[in-house]
Write an enzyme that holds these catalytic residues in place. Structure first.
Site, PDB file in Angstrom:
ATOM      1  N   SER A 122       4.464   4.472  -6.166  1.00 22.00           N
ATOM      2  CA  SER A 122       4.287   5.806  -6.777  1.00 22.00           C
ATOM      3  C   SER A 122       5.477   6.656  -6.335  1.00 22.00           C
ATOM      4  CB  SER A 122       2.924   6.407  -6.418  1.00 22.00           C
ATOM      5  OG  SER A 122       2.916   7.105  -5.225  1.00 22.00           O
ATOM      6  N   LYS A 159       2.049   8.048   8.858  1.00 24.08           N
ATOM      7  CA  LYS A 159       1.173   7.478   7.837  1.00 24.08           C
ATOM      8  C   LYS A 159       1.603   6.029   7.664  1.00 24.08           C
ATOM      9  CE  LYS A 159       1.077   8.572   3.392  1.00 24.08           C
ATOM     10  NZ  LYS A 159       0.759   9.111   2.049  1.00 24.08           N
ATOM     11  N   GLU A 188      -1.911  -0.777   0.098  1.00 21.11           N
ATOM     12  CA  GLU A 188      -1.792  -0.408   1.511  1.00 21.11           C
ATOM     13  C   GLU A 188      -3.014  -0.857   2.314  1.00 21.11           C
ATOM     14  OE1 GLU A 188      -0.882   3.780   1.701  1.00 21.11           O
ATOM     15  OE2 GLU A 188       1.059   3.501   0.725  1.00 21.11           O
ATOM     16  N   ASP A 198       5.574  15.188  -0.577  1.00 20.93           N
ATOM     17  CA  ASP A 198       6.170  13.845  -0.547  1.00 20.93           C
ATOM     18  C   ASP A 198       7.110  13.742  -1.752  1.00 20.93           C
ATOM     19  OD1 ASP A 198       6.744  11.140  -0.730  1.00 20.93           O
ATOM     20  OD2 ASP A 198       4.685  10.477  -1.047  1.00 20.93           O
ATOM     21  N   ASP A 239      -4.041  12.012   0.009  1.00 19.75           N
ATOM     22  CA  ASP A 239      -2.763  12.049  -0.709  1.00 19.75           C
ATOM     23  C   ASP A 239      -3.112  11.917  -2.187  1.00 19.75           C
ATOM     24  OD1 ASP A 239      -0.307  11.857  -1.878  1.00 19.75           O
ATOM     25  OD2 ASP A 239       0.306  10.010  -0.859  1.00 19.75           O
ATOM     26  N   GLU A 243      -1.722  15.891   0.737  1.00 18.62           N
ATOM     27  CA  GLU A 243      -0.354  15.550   0.318  1.00 18.62           C
ATOM     28  C   GLU A 243      -0.249  15.550  -1.200  1.00 18.62           C
ATOM     29  OE1 GLU A 243       0.953  11.980   2.279  1.00 18.62           O
ATOM     30  OE2 GLU A 243       2.306  11.458   0.637  1.00 18.62           O
ATOM     31  N   HIS A 264      -1.746   2.496  -6.616  1.00 18.21           N
ATOM     32  CA  HIS A 264      -1.839   1.414  -5.635  1.00 18.21           C
ATOM     33  C   HIS A 264      -3.022   0.486  -5.881  1.00 18.21           C
ATOM     34  CE1 HIS A 264       0.498   4.043  -2.520  1.00 18.21           C
ATOM     35  NE2 HIS A 264       1.256   3.595  -3.492  1.00 18.21           N
ATOM     36  N   HIS A 318       5.303   5.084   5.939  1.00 17.88           N
ATOM     37  CA  HIS A 318       5.562   3.788   5.316  1.00 17.88           C
ATOM     38  C   HIS A 318       5.666   3.953   3.803  1.00 17.88           C
ATOM     39  CE1 HIS A 318       0.970   2.977   4.504  1.00 17.88           C
ATOM     40  NE2 HIS A 318       1.324   4.205   4.176  1.00 17.88           N
ATOM     41  N   GLU A 324      -4.928   8.293  -2.242  1.00 18.52           N
ATOM     42  CA  GLU A 324      -5.287   7.874  -0.883  1.00 18.52           C
ATOM     43  C   GLU A 324      -6.295   8.819  -0.243  1.00 18.52           C
ATOM     44  OE1 GLU A 324      -1.607   7.491   1.381  1.00 18.52           O
ATOM     45  OE2 GLU A 324      -0.602   6.744  -0.417  1.00 18.52           O
ATOM     46  N   LYS A 362      10.247   9.701   4.443  1.00 18.66           N
ATOM     47  CA  LYS A 362      10.380   8.272   4.124  1.00 18.66           C
ATOM     48  C   LYS A 362      11.875   7.956   4.082  1.00 18.66           C
ATOM     49  CE  LYS A 362       6.341   7.801   1.023  1.00 18.66           C
ATOM     50  NZ  LYS A 362       5.911   8.068  -0.380  1.00 18.66           N
TER      51      LYS A 362
HETATM   52  P1  PGA Z   1       4.656   4.687  -2.562  1.00 14.58           P
HETATM   53  O1  PGA Z   1       3.612   5.840  -2.285  1.00 14.58           O
HETATM   54  O2  PGA Z   1       3.923   3.718  -3.441  1.00 14.58           O
HETATM   55  O3  PGA Z   1       5.755   5.361  -3.345  1.00 14.58           O
HETATM   56  O4  PGA Z   1       5.115   4.127  -1.292  1.00 14.58           O
HETATM   57  C1  PGA Z   1       3.128   6.206  -1.070  1.00 14.58           C
HETATM   58  C2  PGA Z   1       2.820   7.676  -1.067  1.00 14.58           C
HETATM   59  O5  PGA Z   1       2.711   8.296  -2.150  1.00 14.58           O
HETATM   60  O6  PGA Z   1       2.720   8.274  -0.009  1.00 14.58           O
HETATM   61 ZN    ZN Z   2       2.476  10.352  -1.071  1.00 12.59          ZN
END
Ligand code: PGA
Ligand code: ZN
Length: 401
Positions: A41, A376, A196, A300, A232, A273, A145, A353, A154, A325
């Site tokens: 994402s 996280k 995750e 984020d 999140d 988030e 996810h 992560h 999340e 990140k």
């Molecule tokens: P990602 O998303 O799939 O881009 O790692 C994680 C997040 O949104 O925190």
């Molecule tokens: Zn996020």
């Protein structure tokens, strides 16, 4: 002793079974290895993970340009990272790929640390660190996810003990308790895990938040520590044509702000988030005015670990915390600059992560060295526990246990 002698780059598997890059950097007296994670994402303002030709084109490009780094001093991180930008030559790592840049950048830093005989977090300046970031564990979810799960990406738990070990174990226990509750609630369907390793169930968001809070209450009693819920939303991933599209209906941006405000107030959500889409600085500012005194509002996809975007947020009063990140921005130096800018302006930092991971533990060390409040990195799953277990080890070392 710390001059870069050789660099090796290879393709390895990430936790989704996709290829990612791993880099080894050798000096005369040591070596460092780092691997890049992969987002799903992803924010649209992140640097490009790979050039247009994909991972192989990025690796080929790096090999052609790699000589520029040989002979550089691995302890001169800013120079090394400036060279990575020069090798790339674009604003967003679209020639080299931010994932290749970040693996090289981190491997150089680790090689420097190793050459000097220092633990990575100490080399990064964490010699006076007295605590490790609090782990924020993803235990239930959906979004990009997990097909078939909640709209909110999340649902997480934040144990508040001063002991990282207790916090890490509490998150794993919440994950276990939630699994039991889901099997009871859905006896006739199989319950799976998302990218995750958070549980996926075909649930309404509110129903899922209530289950999360129930599981937290149970484990809280058992562990005798405060544990708070977090979310999140990854709202960009369900923002379409000016509306937030949930599995059970749509919300206008104003309704979305009210919804998030009510979630924080009704369920005591401690960290929220990406509650709004990635370009809505004004909406983030409004939400921060309304609930910033009650919760951490984390950007984020809004900030993408980018100092320019974090500055925009600071000017507008958007959010009060920044997700960090390293591969969103491409080098360790850029990552550290983002953390420093956030901290200087009173924003909390959450080192994080990605949904596609390896067993690389760099983020645990960066989080300790720069005093990030939270980390996280999931609750269970080998690529997640690699980092959580590293936190336990680092904590042991800094507390002299
Ligand atoms: P990602 O998303 O799939 O881009 O790692 C994680 C997040 O949104 O925190
Ligand atoms: Zn996020």
């Amino acid at each position: 002793m710390t001059l870069i002698e050789d660099i090796v780059i290879r393709k390895i598997l990430d936790s989704r079974g996709n290829p990612t890059v791993e880099v080894e950097v050798y000096t005369l007296s040591g070596y460092g290895r780092a691997a890049a994670p992969a987002g799903k994402s992803t924010g649209k303002h992140e640097v490009k993970a790979y050039p247009a030709g994909g991972i192989d084109a990025g690796i080929k490009y790096f090999k052609e340009k790699m000589d520029n780094l040989i002979g550089m001093d691995a302890t001169r991180q800013e120079d090394v990272d400036a060279m990575l930008h020069e090798i790339d030559g674009t604003e967003n790592f679209s020639m080299l790929g931010g994932n290749i840049a970040v693996a090289v950048s981190l491997a150089v830093a680790k090689a420097a640390a190793n050459s000097l005989g220092l633990p990575f977090y100490q080399y990064l300046g964490g010699v006076y660190a007295t605590k490790v970031p609090k782990p924020v564990g993803n235990v239930l979810g959906g979004g990009k996810h997990a097909v078939g799960g909640t709209t909110i990406q999340e649902m997480l738990a934040v144990p508040m003990s001063e002991s990282a070990r207790d916090n890490v174990f509490a998150n794993a226990e919440i994950h276990r308790v939630l699994g039991k509750k889901l099997r009871e609630r859905f006896p006739n369907i199989s319950i799976g895990l998302g990218d995750e390793k958070a549980w996926i169930a075909p649930m309404d968001d509110i129903e899922a938040i209530e289950l999360l809070v129930e599981a937290i209450e149970e484990v809280k009693g058992e562990y005798g520590i405060e544990i708070k819920p977090a979310l999140d939303l990854a709202a960009s991933s369900f923002y379409r044509d000016g509306k937030y599209v949930y599995r059970n209906g749509e919300k206008t941006p104003e309704e979305q702000i009210e919804f998030v405000e009510s979630l924080v107030k009704d369920y005591g959500i401690y960290i929220v988030e990406d509650p709004l889409h990635e370009d809505d600085f004004e909406g983030f500012a409004e939400l921060t005015r309304r609930i910033g005194h009650l919760a951490y509002i984390v950007g984020d996809d809004l900030f993408v670990t980018n100092v320019k975007r974090i500055k925009m947020g600071i000017e507008k009063g958007a959010a009060n915390a920044v997700l960090i990140k390293p591969n969103q921005i491409g080098t360790l130096t850029d990552t550290v600059n983002a953390i420093k800018l956030a901290k200087e302006n009173g924003y909390a930092t959450v080192i994080s992560h990605r949904s596609g991971e390896t067993c690389d533990t760099s983020i645990a060390h960066i989080g300790v060295a720069f005093g990030c409040e939270f980390i996280k990195t999931g609750a269970i799953g080998g690529e997640r526990t690699a980092k959580l277990n590293e936190l336990i080890r680092i904590e042991e070392e800094i507390k002299g246990e």
